[in-house]
Design a protein around this motif. Structure first.
Motif, PDB file in Angstrom:
ATOM      1  N   GLY A 116      -7.552  13.700  53.905  1.00  0.00           N
ATOM      2  CA  GLY A 116      -7.486  12.574  54.821  1.00  0.00           C
ATOM      3  C   GLY A 116      -8.846  12.211  55.385  1.00  0.00           C
ATOM      4  O   GLY A 116      -9.229  11.034  55.425  1.00  0.00           O
ATOM      5  N   ALA A 117      -9.597  13.227  55.834  1.00  0.00           N
ATOM      6  CA  ALA A 117     -10.893  12.947  56.452  1.00  0.00           C
ATOM      7  C   ALA A 117     -11.812  12.208  55.478  1.00  0.00           C
ATOM      8  O   ALA A 117     -12.590  11.338  55.890  1.00  0.00           O
ATOM      9  CB  ALA A 117     -11.549  14.241  56.928  1.00  0.00           C
ATOM     10  N   ASP A 255      -5.260   3.712  59.591  1.00  0.00           N
ATOM     11  CA  ASP A 255      -5.222   5.090  59.093  1.00  0.00           C
ATOM     12  C   ASP A 255      -3.767   5.536  59.100  1.00  0.00           C
ATOM     13  O   ASP A 255      -3.217   5.906  60.133  1.00  0.00           O
ATOM     14  CB  ASP A 255      -6.091   5.973  59.991  1.00  0.00           C
ATOM     15  N   LYS A 284      -1.787  12.977  52.881  1.00  0.00           N
ATOM     16  CA  LYS A 284      -0.653  13.815  53.285  1.00  0.00           C
ATOM     17  C   LYS A 284       0.572  13.590  52.380  1.00  0.00           C
ATOM     18  O   LYS A 284       0.609  14.075  51.261  1.00  0.00           O
ATOM     19  CB  LYS A 284      -0.317  13.572  54.756  1.00  0.00           C
TER      20      LYS A 284
HETATM   21  C1  PLP Z   1      -4.210  10.055  61.350  1.00  0.00           C
HETATM   22  C2  PLP Z   1      -4.965  11.124  60.616  1.00  0.00           C
HETATM   23  N1  PLP Z   1      -6.111  10.814  60.008  1.00  0.00           N
HETATM   24  C3  PLP Z   1      -6.823  11.737  59.320  1.00  0.00           C
HETATM   25  C4  PLP Z   1      -6.392  13.045  59.228  1.00  0.00           C
HETATM   26  C5  PLP Z   1      -7.216  14.048  58.473  1.00  0.00           C
HETATM   27  O1  PLP Z   1      -6.578  14.435  57.304  1.00  0.00           O
HETATM   28  P1  PLP Z   1      -7.019  15.798  56.587  1.00  0.00           P
HETATM   29  O2  PLP Z   1      -6.557  16.899  57.492  1.00  0.00           O
HETATM   30  O3  PLP Z   1      -6.285  15.776  55.278  1.00  0.00           O
HETATM   31  O4  PLP Z   1      -8.493  15.761  56.439  1.00  0.00           O
HETATM   32  C6  PLP Z   1      -5.198  13.407  59.858  1.00  0.00           C
HETATM   33  C7  PLP Z   1      -4.728  14.794  59.807  1.00  0.00           C
HETATM   34  O5  PLP Z   1      -3.857  15.218  60.518  1.00  0.00           O
HETATM   35  C8  PLP Z   1      -4.469  12.428  60.581  1.00  0.00           C
HETATM   36  O6  PLP Z   1      -3.338  12.721  61.230  1.00  0.00           O
END
Ligand code: PLP
Length: 439
Positions: A116-117, A255, A284
């Protein structure tokens, strides 16, 4: 393999995420997991836990889902992975086409990463670079909501407003400006959720009026700010934010890493506001909770700003596993299940049953703001006990449920295959864990 053996080895060799490792030695023991089946996770002694948080919000159709397993087995025999720079393959093409179709064709270009990041980083970089390619080099700043969470890499932390994750790294970060959250719990006496949304949008308008020339994008988590204690807000905010972004020439990044893929009732949360973003981040649930996969979708207009003879005007961003064939195939199998099982329709009933099972909590004197949108239900617990979250977590485990409160906020985000008796189990586990944690 035994529970004890695995725990010992894990404590000495694995650095677990989002944890002070020392706590795992006494206060917060690790849970050994031997296998998963449906909504259940099992340890080596056969002790079971209902996965009430879909394993950090990723699992949609249960552990070891036979249909996703079969698709992955077939893909394993065909192509596991190939470099996506200069090559292409069937799963990535099909997935891009199907995702774009789900946006009604509005977001016709898919860029791939793993977590996600990384998707957040990509959306921020793309927005900035797109303006730059258009000669709007002053647009270098980003705007996020108070309490926002968009991941924990250095760029993503810039638009994340959660002190515990961010403060230690402050010297490394070029922070974005924050505007007030439309969190419906902020309602003053006599105010509705829509009133709060309008108040927050008015603050956004004031900020954009002054600073729009330097702002590339506003990034939001549509409808629910999950990591900052499941703050839910009215779609009116998204409608107003979209209009303001249009008026002030600022990109809107949705997001949907946590809230996409049906979590809030519609496939994409932004649909409930009748808007379309300029960038959409997914991760996710998109791979059914099987493999790391993230995607940034964007418009023809943004894509067009990079399309040129000059290499430097292109988006020269990459990750080794970009567009991994196995992950894309898991995502295709996930989308197949949505279609075949009419999941969004079935989730309406499922979420009503979840609401009914947890409804008695509303009468609990320490439970505040019992709230729900789609397959996310949350409530806040009024207690001064700093260890409430840990006590609740342990009590829930003792009652065969994996539930990790965020501070004093308890939430449920179960897989979409949760059956009636399992919903009842979750309801009872929450009730008992709450009583035990508050003892
Ligand atoms: C809204 C949102 N953006 C980004 C992320 C980051 O995702 P990742 O943990 O896969 O890097 C999350 C993780 O919980 C999230 O809830």
């Amino acid at each position: 393999m035994s529970n004890t053996d695995l725990l010992q080895r894990s404590l000495s060799a694995v650095w677990h995420p989002c944890t002070q490792m020392k706590q795992h030695e006494n206060d917060l023991p690790l849970i050994p997991i031997a296998r998963g089946q449906g909504v259940w996770l099992y340890d080596f002694d056969g002790k079971r836990y209902l996965d009430g948080i879909s394993s950090w919000w990723v699992n949609l159709f249960g552990h070891c889902n036979p249909r996703i397993n079969a698709a992955l087995r077939e893909q394993l025999e065909t192509l596991e992975h190939v470099i996506l720079a200069g090559c292409t393959h069937q799963p990535v093409v099909e997935l891009s086409e199907r995702l774009s179709a789900l946006t009604g064709g509005a977001l016709g270009h898919c860029f791939y990463a793993s977590d996600g990041a990384s998707a957040t980083e990509i959306a921020l970089k793309m927005s900035f670079h797109s303006w730059r390619n258009r000669g709007r080099t002053a647009k270098q700043d980003f705007l996020c909501l108070e309490g926002s969470y968009h991941g924990e890499t250095v760029g993503a932390l810039a638009v994340t407003d959660v002190a515990i994750f961010k403060d230690a790294y402050a010297p490394l970060i070029r922070p974005a400006a924050t505007v007030p959250t439309p969190d419906a719990r902020r309602a003053e006496p006599g105010e509705t959720a829509i009133d709060v949304a309008r108040r927050a949008a008015a603050a956004l308008e004031r900020h954009l009026e002054m600073h729009h020339a330097s702002i590339a994008a506003l990034i939001v988590e549509p409808l629910i700010q999950c990591a900052s204690v499941m703050a839910m807000y009215d779609p009116e905010y998204l409608r107003l934010a979209r209009a303001l972004c249009d008026r002030y020439e600022v990109h809107l990044i949705c997001d949907e890493i946590a809230v996409g893929c049906g979590r809030t009732g519609t496939f994409f949360a932004y649909e409930q506001a009748g808007i379309r973003p300029d960038f959409l981040c997914l991760s996710k649930g998109i791979s059914g909770g099987y493999l790391p996969l993230s995607i940034v979708l964007t418009t023809d207009a943004v894509y067009g700003t990079f399309y040129d003879d000059a290499t430097a005007r292109g988006f020269l961003h990459s990750h080794s596993y970009t567009g991994n064939a196995l992950a894309c195939r898991a995502a295709l199998a996930t989308l197949d299940i949505f279609d075949a099982d009419r999941v969004l329709e079935q989730n309406i009933t499922r979420s009503q049953k979840l609401a009914a099972a947890l409804a008695p909590l509303a009468a609990h004197p320490q439970v505040k703001h019992l709230r729900q949108r789609g397959m996310i239900l949350a409530f806040d617990v009024e207690t001064a006990d700093p260890k409430f979250s840990r006590r609740f977590y342990r009590a829930a485990l003792a009652n065969e449920a994996l539930i990790r409160p965020i501070g004093n906020t308890v939430y449920l985000m179960p897989p979409y295959i949760v059956e009636d008796d399992e919903i009842a189990h979750l309801g009872q586990a929450v009730e008992k864990a709450l009583a035990e944690a508050l003892e």
